[in-house]
Scaffold this active site. Structure first.
Site, short mmCIF file in Angstrom:
data_model
loop_
_atom_site.label_atom_id
_atom_site.label_comp_id
_atom_site.label_asym_id
_atom_site.label_seq_id
_atom_site.Cartn_x
_atom_site.Cartn_y
_atom_site.Cartn_z
CB SER A 29 -2.33 -10.55 7.77
OG SER A 29 -1.11 -9.83 7.98
N GLY A 30 -1.05 -13.15 7.34
CA GLY A 30 0.16 -13.88 6.99
C GLY A 30 1.38 -12.97 7.07
CG HIS A 31 2.75 -8.34 6.00
ND1 HIS A 31 4.05 -8.48 5.59
CD2 HIS A 31 2.60 -7.03 6.34
CE1 HIS A 31 4.66 -7.29 5.66
NE2 HIS A 31 3.80 -6.41 6.12
CG ASP A 55 -7.02 -8.23 12.85
OD1 ASP A 55 -6.10 -8.49 12.05
OD2 ASP A 55 -8.20 -8.01 12.51
CG ASP A 56 -9.94 -2.68 14.31
OD1 ASP A 56 -9.70 -2.77 15.53
OD2 ASP A 56 -9.73 -1.65 13.64
N GLY A 107 -1.15 -5.04 4.58
CA GLY A 107 -0.62 -4.93 3.23
C GLY A 107 -1.10 -3.69 2.48
CG HIS A 147 23.89 2.31 -6.69
ND1 HIS A 147 23.81 3.50 -7.35
CD2 HIS A 147 23.95 1.35 -7.64
CE1 HIS A 147 23.86 3.28 -8.65
NE2 HIS A 147 23.94 1.98 -8.86
CG HIS A 201 4.70 -4.46 -0.75
ND1 HIS A 201 3.59 -5.26 -0.62
CD2 HIS A 201 5.76 -5.29 -0.66
CE1 HIS A 201 3.98 -6.52 -0.46
NE2 HIS A 201 5.30 -6.56 -0.48
C1 LIG Z 1 -1.30 -6.64 -12.17
C2 LIG Z 1 -2.39 -7.15 -11.25
C3 LIG Z 1 -2.56 -6.21 -10.07
C4 LIG Z 1 -3.66 -7.16 -12.10
O1 LIG Z 1 -4.73 -7.59 -11.33
P1 LIG Z 1 -6.23 -7.39 -11.91
O2 LIG Z 1 -6.50 -5.96 -12.16
O3 LIG Z 1 -7.12 -8.14 -10.99
O4 LIG Z 1 -6.16 -8.00 -13.35
P2 LIG Z 1 -6.74 -9.37 -13.91
O5 LIG Z 1 -6.30 -10.53 -13.07
O6 LIG Z 1 -8.20 -9.16 -14.14
O7 LIG Z 1 -6.00 -9.46 -15.31
C5 LIG Z 1 -6.28 -8.60 -16.38
C6 LIG Z 1 -5.46 -9.07 -17.55
O8 LIG Z 1 -4.08 -8.80 -17.32
C7 LIG Z 1 -3.31 -10.03 -17.31
N1 LIG Z 1 -2.37 -9.91 -16.20
C8 LIG Z 1 -2.67 -9.74 -14.89
N2 LIG Z 1 -1.55 -9.63 -14.18
C9 LIG Z 1 -0.53 -9.77 -15.03
C10 LIG Z 1 0.86 -9.75 -14.88
N3 LIG Z 1 1.43 -9.57 -13.65
N4 LIG Z 1 1.64 -9.88 -15.96
C11 LIG Z 1 1.08 -10.06 -17.19
N5 LIG Z 1 -0.26 -10.08 -17.40
C12 LIG Z 1 -1.05 -9.93 -16.32
C13 LIG Z 1 -4.33 -11.13 -17.09
O9 LIG Z 1 -3.90 -12.35 -17.62
C14 LIG Z 1 -5.54 -10.57 -17.82
O10 LIG Z 1 -5.35 -10.75 -19.19
P3 LIG Z 1 -6.58 -11.12 -20.16
O11 LIG Z 1 -7.51 -9.94 -20.08
O12 LIG Z 1 -5.95 -11.29 -21.48
O13 LIG Z 1 -7.20 -12.36 -19.59
C15 LIG Z 1 -2.09 -8.55 -10.66
O14 LIG Z 1 -2.27 -9.58 -11.61
C16 LIG Z 1 -0.68 -8.66 -10.13
O15 LIG Z 1 0.31 -8.87 -10.84
N6 LIG Z 1 -0.61 -8.51 -8.77
C17 LIG Z 1 0.65 -8.57 -8.07
C18 LIG Z 1 0.58 -9.65 -6.99
C19 LIG Z 1 1.86 -9.74 -6.27
O16 LIG Z 1 2.92 -9.46 -6.81
N7 LIG Z 1 1.80 -10.11 -5.01
C20 LIG Z 1 3.02 -10.14 -4.22
C21 LIG Z 1 2.72 -10.21 -2.76
S1 LIG Z 1 4.23 -10.18 -1.86
#
Ligand SMILES: CC(C)(COP(=O)(O)OP(=O)(O)OC[C@H]1O[C@@H](n2cnc3c(N)ncnc32)[C@H](O)[C@@H]1OP(=O)(O)O)[C@@H](O)C(=O)NCCC(=O)NCCS
Length: 213
Positions: free
Chosen positions: A10-12, A32-33, A65, A132, A141
């Protein structure tokens, strides 16, 4: 220690291969499977996870991931007697008196400060920090740019999203999803998804996402 097998093309996985090169691995392959995936960056995918036993003398790391899948595969490798390593990018800063479990990767620019313990199979992602006296459970993660202040406990499988901040002395239970950019200022006592500033439970609180890399 020249031969590394990375599970998960993956990208990771690409980021992990880059760290592996920088710390001296010269022979890197992926398993990878998904038979449709033949390469990962400049590296070959040489088979599925079943092929792991053909590489008994190699080091292994799991680049998946999803915490639960990462745990499952890492446990199978350990049971098979294969050698799992942890990988730390040379540009990460690891203080003295830090413990890092097997299968954990620490990406470029990450900082881990003294007397912190990081469990097995964790991802301490690019430019994140864990200060700390923290206890970071297995398969946690800490995403890119997230910051964990001092004396924080985060239990197993929890995923701290990109750019999130966990204030000092906080405890977070297992299987939580902390949304990107959230600021956690109170203990989280229920496995749930938390978003916003200050962080609050999203919807029905079910753990979402997971295969995010
Ligand atoms: C929190 C999270 C898991 C929610 O995902 P989800 O369950 O698919 O939720 P949705 O995208 O359907 O969003 C639901 C609601 O929450 C809001 N929302 C989603 N993530 C949010 C966040 N991080 N902060 C504030 N609001 C958020 C959306 O805008 C939506 O609001 P609405 O109902 O008013 O439109 C996702 O948005 C998130 O933050 N993932 C982290 C990704 C990340 O950090 N990746 C790093 C890789 S290294």
């Amino acid at each position: 220690m020249n031969n590394l097998v990375i599970i998960g093309a993956s990208g990771h996985g690409k980021v992990i291969a880059d760290i592996a090169e920088k710390v001296g691995y010269t022979d890197i392959v992926f398993l990878d499977d998904n038979p449709a995936v033949e390469s990962c960056g400049s590296y070959k995918v040489v088979g599925g996870c079943k092929e792991a036993l053909s590489y008994k003398s190699a080091d292994f790391i799991v680049a998946i991931g999803n915490a639960k899948i990462r745990r499952k595969i890492q446990s199978q490798l350990v049971e098979a007697g294969l050698h799992i390593v942890s990988l730390v990018h040379p540009a990460a800063v690891i203080a003295t008196n830090v413990k890092i479990g097997i299968g954990t990767v620490v990406m470029a620019g990450a900082v881990i400060n003294p007397y912190t313990e990081i469990g097995q199979g964790c991802i301490i992602n690019t430019c994140s920090s864990v200060d700390h006296d923290c206890q970071i459970g297995d398969y946690v993660h800490i995403s890119v740019g997230a910051h964990v202040a001092g004396t924080v406990t985060i239990k197993e499988n929890t995923w701290v999203g990109a750019g999130a901040t966990i204030s000092n002395n906080i405890e977070i239970v297992k299987d939580c999803m902390i949304g990107a950019g959230a600021v956690v200022v109170k203990n989280i006592e229920e496995s749930s998804t938390q978003i916003g500033i200050p962080a609050r439970k999203l919807g029905n609180g079910q753990l979402v996402g997971g295969s995010h890399l």
